[in-house]
Design an enzyme around this catalytic site. Structure first.
Site, short mmCIF file in Angstrom:
data_model
loop_
_atom_site.label_atom_id
_atom_site.label_comp_id
_atom_site.label_asym_id
_atom_site.label_seq_id
_atom_site.Cartn_x
_atom_site.Cartn_y
_atom_site.Cartn_z
N LYS A 178 12.88 -26.16 27.12
CA LYS A 178 12.78 -27.29 28.06
C LYS A 178 11.35 -27.42 28.57
O LYS A 178 10.73 -26.41 28.92
CB LYS A 178 13.73 -27.09 29.24
CG LYS A 178 13.65 -28.23 30.27
CD LYS A 178 14.74 -28.16 31.31
CE LYS A 178 14.45 -27.23 32.45
NZ LYS A 178 13.22 -27.56 33.21
N ASP B 224 13.04 -22.21 29.48
CA ASP B 224 12.15 -23.14 30.18
C ASP B 224 10.69 -22.73 29.99
O ASP B 224 10.33 -21.57 30.25
CB ASP B 224 12.50 -23.04 31.68
CG ASP B 224 12.32 -24.33 32.42
OD1 ASP B 224 11.95 -25.34 31.80
OD2 ASP B 224 12.57 -24.32 33.64
N GLU C 19 16.06 -34.90 37.46
CA GLU C 19 16.16 -34.17 38.73
C GLU C 19 15.64 -35.03 39.88
O GLU C 19 14.57 -35.66 39.79
CB GLU C 19 15.35 -32.86 38.67
CG GLU C 19 15.39 -32.10 39.99
CD GLU C 19 14.85 -30.67 39.89
OE1 GLU C 19 14.52 -30.22 38.78
OE2 GLU C 19 14.77 -30.02 40.95
N SER D 11 12.98 -21.59 37.53
CA SER D 11 13.47 -21.37 38.90
C SER D 11 13.60 -19.87 39.18
O SER D 11 13.69 -19.46 40.33
CB SER D 11 14.82 -22.07 39.12
OG SER D 11 15.73 -21.72 38.09
#
Ligand code: KIV
Length: 271
Positions: free
Chosen positions: A118, A90, A187, A52
């Site tokens: 992740k 991530d 999510e 993100s």
């Protein structure tokens, strides 16, 4: 005793213990050392150096342009600021396309201070999960609305509303745990489906737009602080700065709300 009460660095096996004892896990994204210090002091259990960062730090429209170097850089910064929380790095888009590529990136992340990596999806990623776990790298899986699938999904859309998609999601959740993942982020999933998956899961689940039935919650730090990133805020986002009064207060309010089960409520969840 809460996970928070232990002052020493948290370890991956403590996540399963927290779940077994019914303690909610608190996770937040973070990208630098100063915020990492604040999150650590507030008792955040898991810090995600999420891709993100491409949208909230670098100003892109999606996470797709993020590079391995970016995540390694921000992971090292976060690791210098946070001692207690488990740091999760991530995989950026494409960096986990093969088990070998994923391993090369994961080694960089671990050497930068991550304790877990992740990855988004199941399918061919199951082989990658097994490959990494066999090489002593703990893995967090991420299912449901996976932002790296934005081109295929045609936008950031809630997943699992149709029966076949819900069945696929249930199967994938079991498969990532079977492959060796230690944690599962869900999510953009209807709350009832996420609660069912959590009940059936052998590993703790962390929800973001997945209702209160998960074992923990994660938000993007900028969303929690009500920062205008130029992107539409999804329904599950809550501005904790409004009630916390300061950055430290906002993060503490979030930690308390997740621990008590007050967040997310129905207005911040999908049906
Ligand atoms: O990159 C990220 O911040 C994430 C969270 C939204 C779970 O993957």
């Amino acid at each position: 005793m809460s996970v928070h009460a232990e002052q020493s660095a948290l370890s991956v096996p403590q996540l399963a213990r927290a779940r077994a004892e019914g303690r909610k896990l608190v996770m937040l994204t973070c990208y630098d050392a100063s915020f990492a210090r604040v999150l650590d002091a507030a008792g955040v259990d898991l810090i995600l150096i999420g891709d993100s960062l491409g949208m909230v730090v670098q100003g892109h429209d999606s996470t797709l342009p993020v590079q391995v170097e970016d995540v390694a850089y921000h992971t090292a910064a976060v690791a210098r600021g946070a001692r207690r929380a488990i740091k999760i790095a991530d995989f950026p888009f494409g960096s986990d396309a093969t088990p070998e590529q994923a391993h090369a990136a994961a080694v960089r992340f671990v050497q930068a201070g991550a304790a877990m990596v992740k990855l988004e999806g199941a399918g061919h990623k199951l082989e990658t999960i097994r490959f990494l776990v066999e090489r002593e790298i703990p893995v967090c899986a991420h299912l449901g609305l996976t932002p790296q699938s934005v081109l295929r999904m045609g936008g950031f859309k809630v997943q699992g509303r149709e029966q076949s998609a819900a069945d696929q999601l249930r199967a994938s959740a079991l498969a990532v745990a079977e492959a060796g993942a230690s944690l599962l982020v869900l999510e953009g999933v209807p709350a009832t489906l996420a609660a069912e998956i959590t009940a059936a899961s052998a590993i703790p689940t962390i929800g973001i737009g997945a209702g209160a039935g998960c074992d923990g919650q994660v938000l993007v730090l900028h969303d929690l602080l009500g920062i205008d990133t130029g992107h539409r805020k999804p329904k599950f986002v809550k501005d904790f700065l409004a009630e916390g009064g300061s950055i430290t207060g906002a993060i503490s309010s979030y930690v308390d709300a997740v621990r008590s089960g007050a967040f997310p409520d129905a207005t911040h969840s999908y049906s």
